[in-house]
Design a protein around this motif. Structure first.
Motif, PDB file in Angstrom:
ATOM      1  N   ARG A  83      -7.450   8.181   2.470  1.00  0.00           N
ATOM      2  CA  ARG A  83      -6.769   9.615   1.212  1.00  0.00           C
ATOM      3  C   ARG A  83      -7.424  10.600   1.510  1.00  0.00           C
ATOM      4  N   LEU A  87       0.697  -1.532   0.172  1.00  0.00           N
ATOM      5  CA  LEU A  87       0.080  -0.161   0.242  1.00  0.00           C
ATOM      6  C   LEU A  87       0.962   0.841   0.320  1.00  0.00           C
ATOM      7  N   HIS A 112       2.765   0.679  -3.655  1.00  0.00           N
ATOM      8  CA  HIS A 112       2.375   1.137  -4.706  1.00  0.00           C
ATOM      9  C   HIS A 112       0.947   1.645  -5.123  1.00  0.00           C
ATOM     10  N   SER A 113       0.204   2.201  -3.939  1.00  0.00           N
ATOM     11  CA  SER A 113      -1.254   2.687  -4.120  1.00  0.00           C
ATOM     12  C   SER A 113      -1.652   3.762  -4.348  1.00  0.00           C
ATOM     13  N   ILE A 114      -2.607   3.811  -4.265  1.00  0.00           N
ATOM     14  CA  ILE A 114      -2.663   5.628  -4.276  1.00  0.00           C
ATOM     15  C   ILE A 114      -2.397   6.528  -3.053  1.00  0.00           C
ATOM     16  N   LEU A 115      -2.360   5.467  -1.918  1.00  0.00           N
ATOM     17  CA  LEU A 115      -2.450   6.279  -0.930  1.00  0.00           C
ATOM     18  C   LEU A 115      -1.156   6.608  -0.391  1.00  0.00           C
ATOM     19  N   ARG A 121       1.121   7.715  -2.541  1.00  0.00           N
ATOM     20  CA  ARG A 121       1.635   8.825  -3.214  1.00  0.00           C
ATOM     21  C   ARG A 121       2.282   9.900  -2.609  1.00  0.00           C
TER      22      ARG A 121
END
Lengths: 330, 330
Positions: free
Chosen positions: B233, B185, B188-191, B193
């Motif tokens: 997010r 997470l 690799h996840s949007i969280l 970034r």
């Protein structure tokens, strides 16, 4: 939705769904009929050279009409986010979906109008946001004969949204990262090693794959995902699960967890959850429908994708398009 | 555990914990004292040139004793898996931990003996496996004054194991992929970034980070992880959570979900879960201990890492080492 072959037609609206990873555009007639559709991999985080203006000019090339008779244009999705072309503030809940048309923001120097996203701050310490799904919700409700009472729209995807609609008013929503978790687990986790690259569709003629999916759904419903995830590996090591079926089992586990959690939350709320309706690409809503059946739940209606219908409806309400009662709407 | 500075000492055992991503080796005295420790990034999936034999020769260089007086050597972990140096079949449950010593397998051409992993097939359709933690369980039980009755060993890591031990017999275990999910997470996840790269330690002098962790634990306990993950997010977008605290909040969410699910499963079983004991690196068991406290649970004893103690104990039981009552054991 019917799509005519490319041709001059009578263009009334350019409609764009501009998300994080892809860009989709439709040329729509006065009556709301899709005359042409285009798709580019130009999500807001991977634009072509020239950025937003170049991407917009390219995907609408030949669609813009004459300078003396420009065609209206509308877009929804992450294009209106902070990382997008032009930031459009979120609208708060509860929100009558008809209000979206009154809150469009024009991108300076273009005729393109952006639909605002929504923010749910109705739950203490647990905000949620969406950009794009509000527009698809408008399109979905348009397709229902009766929108009175409580409706729960389930919109699967990278980030699946469960949207509570009460007499046309969005009362709240919750995001489940099921699609992103599935992609991460198959691409980056120990479970993904030796996984075939086929997508977890559910071919009607492959009972083994359907059974693996169902097993995953039931496993998550009975024990939860956390204590079951690693057992995918153990099932393969012990020969109980064919490696070719890992994606199906994993897809079932993740969707089973989402359904179990979301339905428990829906029934814990003060209002009855009401009718459940699946919105989106049938390739994925079919799996959700099957998971409902596997859990002994009423199988929801599957509406299909509804973004362009939502964009058209909002454009009509905003007075950008004069709807005609011509051929069947999109 | 005391570690002497490198020196000749009186080597009795070379002990190796050889996992997927790293290799750790200890030179141990007759009394079980660690004389020297080495660490290499040579997990079984990223070996140096020359593969297993070269890695083994290098990490034990100068430790091997004389040809006429070879030193015993023992290893646990994924080195005994199908992708390892030499596959050692799993032992089934229930298993008296003393039986491990009777099931060592020698790697041909070397003096190295491998400890078998365990398989739990006691639950219908939900097998589980471990390699390495069985050895750490032996070491952990050695450190407890009293091992009678029911003990639940919680061994955090990439794949956290919850091991039910009944009077020294392993009755069952469940793996939670919490550590791997956290890494996925954040990477690799949007969280992930815009997440700072600092590890989610819990510095005593940073109440904001501790509070973010606690908030995550409570959020998972009350609503479950699935419907809360994306809110990380939304919390950042709405300014409710500082981006610098994402890893702490996310760590709390994941550990909170694991604890809630695992404790519910433990209490649903036929036997009382018994005493809970945390085993492993204090950098991570501290977080688990705090999560227990946040949920109003009794804070478990934290035992520290116990692999080398387990390896030594198994070697003694197997007759590879004659234990002496010399200086304090490892």
């Amino acid at each position: 939705m019917a799509v005519d072959s490319p041709g001059p037609g009578r263009t009334a609206l350019l409609a764009l769904d501009w998300g994080t990873s892809s860009l989709r555009a439709w040329r729509v007639s006065t009556a709301g009929r899709v005359l042409e559709e285009r798709h580019r991999p130009w999500g807001i985080l991977r634009l072509p050279e020239g950025g937003f203006p170049a991407a917009y000019a390219s995907i609408t090339e030949g669609w813009q009409g004459q300078p003396d008779a420009p065609v209206a244009a509308i877009a929804c999705g992450m294009v209106g986010s902070r990382q997008g072309w032009h930031e459009v503030p979120y609208l708060s809940l509860p929100l009558d979906l008809n209000q979206l048309a009154g809150s469009l923001t024009q991108v300076g120097g273009t005729g393109l109008r952006l639909v605002p996203g929504l923010i749910d701050e109705t739950r203490d310490g647990r905000p949620d946001v969406m950009r794009g799904e509000e527009t698809e919700a408008v399109g979905a409700l348009e397709r229902l004969d009766d929108t009175a009472g409580e409706i729960l729209l389930v919109m699967p995807g990278t980030h699946c949204k469960w949207v509570r609609v009460s007499n046309g008013v969005i009362a709240g929503f919750t995001t489940y990262m099921t699609g992103e978790l599935f992609a991460m687990l198959t691409e980056h986790s120990i479970l993904g090693r030796s996984i075939p690259t086929t997508a977890p569709t559910l071919p009607a003629d492959d009972p083994a794959r359907r059974r693996a999916f169902d097993d995953g759904v039931r496993a998550a419903a009975s024990d939860g995902l956390a204590g079951r995830l690693f057992s995918v590996r153990a099932l393969v090591l012990t020969g109980r699960l064919d490696a070719a079926l890992i994606t199906d089992y994993l897809s079932g586990l993740l969707i089973g967890e989402e359904l179990t959690r979301a339905l428990a939350a829906a029934h814990a709320g003060s209002a009855e959850p009401g009718r459940i309706v699946l919105v989106g690409d049938p390739a994925i809503t079919t799996r959700y429908a099957r998971a409902f059946a596997t859990l002994g739940r009423t199988i929801p209606l599957e509406l299909g994708a509804a973004s362009v219908r939502g964009l058209y409806r909002i454009a009509v309400l905003a007075g950008l398009v004069s709807a005609t009662a011509g051929d069947s709407a999109c």
